[in-house]
Design a protein around this motif. Structure first.
Motif, PDB file in Angstrom:
ATOM      1  N   ARG A 110       1.026  -1.128   0.272  1.00 51.02           N
ATOM      2  CA  ARG A 110      -0.047  -0.143  -0.015  1.00 51.02           C
ATOM      3  C   ARG A 110       0.572   0.877  -0.134  1.00 51.02           C
ATOM      4  O   ARG A 110       0.136   2.187  -0.607  1.00 51.02           O
ATOM      5  CB  ARG A 110      -0.927   0.317   1.226  1.00 51.02           C
TER       6      ARG A 110
ATOM      7  N   GLN B 275       2.136   1.380  -3.652  1.00 46.94           N
ATOM      8  CA  GLN B 275       0.796   2.026  -4.171  1.00 46.94           C
ATOM      9  C   GLN B 275       0.208   3.433  -4.465  1.00 46.94           C
ATOM     10  O   GLN B 275       0.099   4.492  -4.795  1.00 46.94           O
ATOM     11  CB  GLN B 275      -0.144   1.746  -3.993  1.00 46.94           C
TER      12      GLN B 275
ATOM     13  N   LYS C 137       2.764   5.686  -5.663  1.00 44.53           N
ATOM     14  CA  LYS C 137       3.074   6.245  -7.160  1.00 44.53           C
ATOM     15  C   LYS C 137       1.830   7.243  -7.534  1.00 44.53           C
ATOM     16  O   LYS C 137       1.870   7.996  -8.891  1.00 44.53           O
ATOM     17  CB  LYS C 137       2.664   5.168  -8.247  1.00 44.53           C
TER      18      LYS C 137
ATOM     19  N   GLU D 206      -4.888   5.453 -11.670  1.00 40.32           N
ATOM     20  CA  GLU D 206      -6.007   4.919  -9.872  1.00 40.32           C
ATOM     21  C   GLU D 206      -6.947   5.573  -9.338  1.00 40.32           C
ATOM     22  O   GLU D 206      -7.998   5.168  -9.226  1.00 40.32           O
ATOM     23  CB  GLU D 206      -4.522   4.609  -9.206  1.00 40.32           C
TER      24      GLU D 206
END
Length: 251
Positions: free
Chosen positions: A11, A14, A17, A27
């Motif tokens: 996470r 993520q 990013k 996303e």
């Protein structure tokens, strides 16, 4: 409350990013940092999915909806997900929402053509909010509004009014079709902004820091305006010029 301690956590990677435009677009998420921005997002019903809080900071959260996940992290994790040199200890993950803008007589709009500096765009959005503009429409090629520098410069105004991307040729056509005057900004073939009467409804078009508004757009405006330079400066900053014109055009 969930807890994450490792910077190698999936996470955490993520969220890192989301520091890039590509990551945000993939996303449909973006980050905001600091209590002020998070409170503004909550107040104006922007969708916050998660709030990450650094341990030991003593941060007191306002009442949050049950759907928002609270995650406690170490200082190392906070430094990894933060875009600041000195993290404020609290980051929220927000969903990108696509606002709808309807062009109506009686409303005021700001059109922005390919402005590149994040600080300028953030200040322009904040100024539009302060001056009562109903929506900001950005041409393709304008800097990403979910850039962290843009968000900080808006000081929460990004959450107060619709800010959307759209081809300005189509927007100008739609505005003139409903009887709203569109004022471009140009030294060439422009008139002194003080010659234009204040009005209830209008659209102002401002452009790129170096090249200004594209000629193809200036050719389809109602009128083009300029601000006289009284002193020795070569030009005005686009955000400053926007503020002067937005207030001068209003009744």
């Amino acid at each position: 409350m969930k807890r994450i301690e490792s910077v190698q956590n999936v996470r955490v990677k993520q969220l890192k990013k989301l520091h890039t435009k590509k990551g945000r677009e993939k996303e449909h998420l973006f980050l905001i940092e600091g209590m002020h921005l998070i409170e503004e997002a909550m107040k104006h019903r922007r969708l916050i999915l998660e709030i990450w809080i650094e341990e030991g900071r003593g941060i007191q959260l306002p009442t949050v909806e049950e759907t928002i996940q609270i995650i406690e992290v170490t200082s190392g994790v906070m430094k990894t997900i933060s875009t600041l040199d000195h993290p404020q200890g609290i980051v929220a993950v927000c969903q990108i929402q696509h606002d709808e803008v309807v062009f109506e007589k009686g409303k005021k709009y700001l059109l922005v053509d390919q402005v590149q500096d994040p600080g300028n765009i953030g200040t322009i959005i904040r100024t539009a909010d302060a001056s009562g503009i109903d929506a900001v429409i950005l041409n393709n090629g304008t800097v990403d509004i979910y850039n962290d520098k843009v968000i900080r410069a808006t000081q929460g105004s990004l959450f107060h009014l619709p800010v959307v991307y759209a081809p300005l040729e189509n927007v100008i056509s739609s505005l003139t079709a409903v009887g709203i005057s569109v004022y471009g900004t140009s030294l060439l073939n422009g008139i002194d902004y003080r010659e234009v009467k204040r009005q209830e409804s209008f659209a102002l078009l401002v452009g790129n820091e170096g090249s200004g508004v594209q000629e193809s757009l200036l050719n389809v405006t109602t009128k083009n305006l300029y601000i006289p330079i009284i002193g020795k400066a070569e030009s005005l900053n686009v955000a400053v010029a926007t503020g002067i014109l937005l207030y001068s055009l209003q009744e």
